[in-house]
Design an enzyme around this catalytic site. Structure first.
Site, mmCIF file in Angstrom:
data_model
loop_
_atom_site.group_PDB
_atom_site.id
_atom_site.type_symbol
_atom_site.label_atom_id
_atom_site.label_comp_id
_atom_site.label_asym_id
_atom_site.label_seq_id
_atom_site.Cartn_x
_atom_site.Cartn_y
_atom_site.Cartn_z
ATOM 1 N N ARG A 179 23.620 -29.628 -14.997
ATOM 2 C CA ARG A 179 22.297 -29.698 -15.615
ATOM 3 C C ARG A 179 22.297 -28.940 -16.940
ATOM 4 N NH1 ARG A 179 17.330 -28.233 -11.960
ATOM 5 N NH2 ARG A 179 16.243 -29.174 -13.740
ATOM 6 N N CYS A 237 15.606 -20.952 -15.520
ATOM 7 C CA CYS A 237 16.251 -21.967 -14.665
ATOM 8 C C CYS A 237 15.475 -23.255 -14.859
ATOM 9 C CB CYS A 237 16.270 -21.495 -13.211
ATOM 10 S SG CYS A 237 14.626 -21.123 -12.553
#
Length: 282
Positions: A179, A237
């Protein structure tokens, strides 16, 4: 009165806290924060078996405000809303709090980071439910209401998107490498990462048994990535949950100049004016 808790404790330390509470030391609140993005963990799994006396806390509704693009998928709740949730869970001023989950410590870490940011004494049970060596209790625990008052979120513990973009702090991305590199993005509007951010996946804070690594091991990991006391570190995050796992690990390793970007990638990527970088660590 027992000394202030470190951010991460083991089962032996939890037993000592509980024994102290039984002997008249400060009370201990056990909070169960089981949660999964797909809904597979939560109140239902709590009811099937939890630490004796543990109260369930819902991450989506009690540890976050409603999602909105300009604040991300898990914005921090309003101080009075959070205090009301803590009172519902029975939290008493001056008590010790130990939170746990049954995955990797990130859901419990979100609650513990929030509590510690506000000055409450709280720790994550390293290893979570699997580390517990006693009997489990079923059903719901409904404690007497607590008495904690609302406290404002301190700016010293929270970073805005503009402060992330300023480039003065070391910015750490706690998401999975794929990611971070922008190869996949299953949830948020755009793939990639904040320009200049380094990737330290939160799962790397754990050993093979699923427990947090020792403080000296964590410190070596972070120093190798450029973390130091000479420069502030901001962690993000996807939505501000697993980043708190990294912040507690950083605190356990002895670092103090730490802040959370609560909106994280879900906020940053929703703003078309914010630049995005793809590819590996710089």
């Amino acid at each position: 009165m027992s000394p202030a808790l470190p951010p991460l404790i083991d089962t032996d330390s939890l037993h000592a806290l509980l024994e102290g509470a039984a002997a008249g030391d400060r009370p201990v609140s056990l909070l169960d924060v089981r949660w999964a993005l797909d809904g597979s963990r939560g109140r239902g799994t709590y009811l099937q078996g939890h630490l004796p006396g543990a109260v369930y806390v819902d991450l989506d509704t009690e540890l976050a405000a409603p999602a909105r693009p300009e604040a991300g998928r898990h914005p921090l709740p309003e101080p009075e809303d959070f205090a009301a949730s803590l009172r519902r869970a029975g939290l008493i001023e001056g008590s010790a709090v130990v939170a746990y989950d049954d995955t990797n410590g990130a859901p419990a870490g979100r609650l513990v980071w929030m509590l510690r940011a506000l000055g409450h004494d709280a720790a994550v049970l390293s290893g979570g439910l699997d580390a517990w060596d006693g009997e489990l209790e079923t059903g719901e625990v409904r404690p007497a209401p607590g008495d904690v008052a609302a406290r404002p979120w301190p700016s010293s513990r929270i970073a805005s998107a503009d402060e992330v973009a300023a480039g003065e702090a070391l910015v750490v991305d706690a998401r999975a490498p794929e990611r971070y590199r922008g190869e996949v993005e299953p949830i948020d509007p755009r793939a990639g990462h904040v320009p200049g951010a380094v990737n330290l996946p939160f799962a790397g804070n754990l050993d093979a048994s699923g427990r947090f690594m020792a403080p000296e091991e964590l410190r070596r990991r972070f120093e190798a990535a450029g973390v130091s006391e000479d420069r502030e570190t901001i962690v993000y995050c996807g939505s501000g949950v697993t980043a708190t796992h990294g912040l507690l690990a950083l605190e356990s390793a002895g670092f103090t100049r730490l802040r959370l970007f609560p909106g994280s990638w879900s906020q940053w990527s929703a703003d078309a004016a914010r630049p995005v970088t793809v590819g590996p660590n710089p």
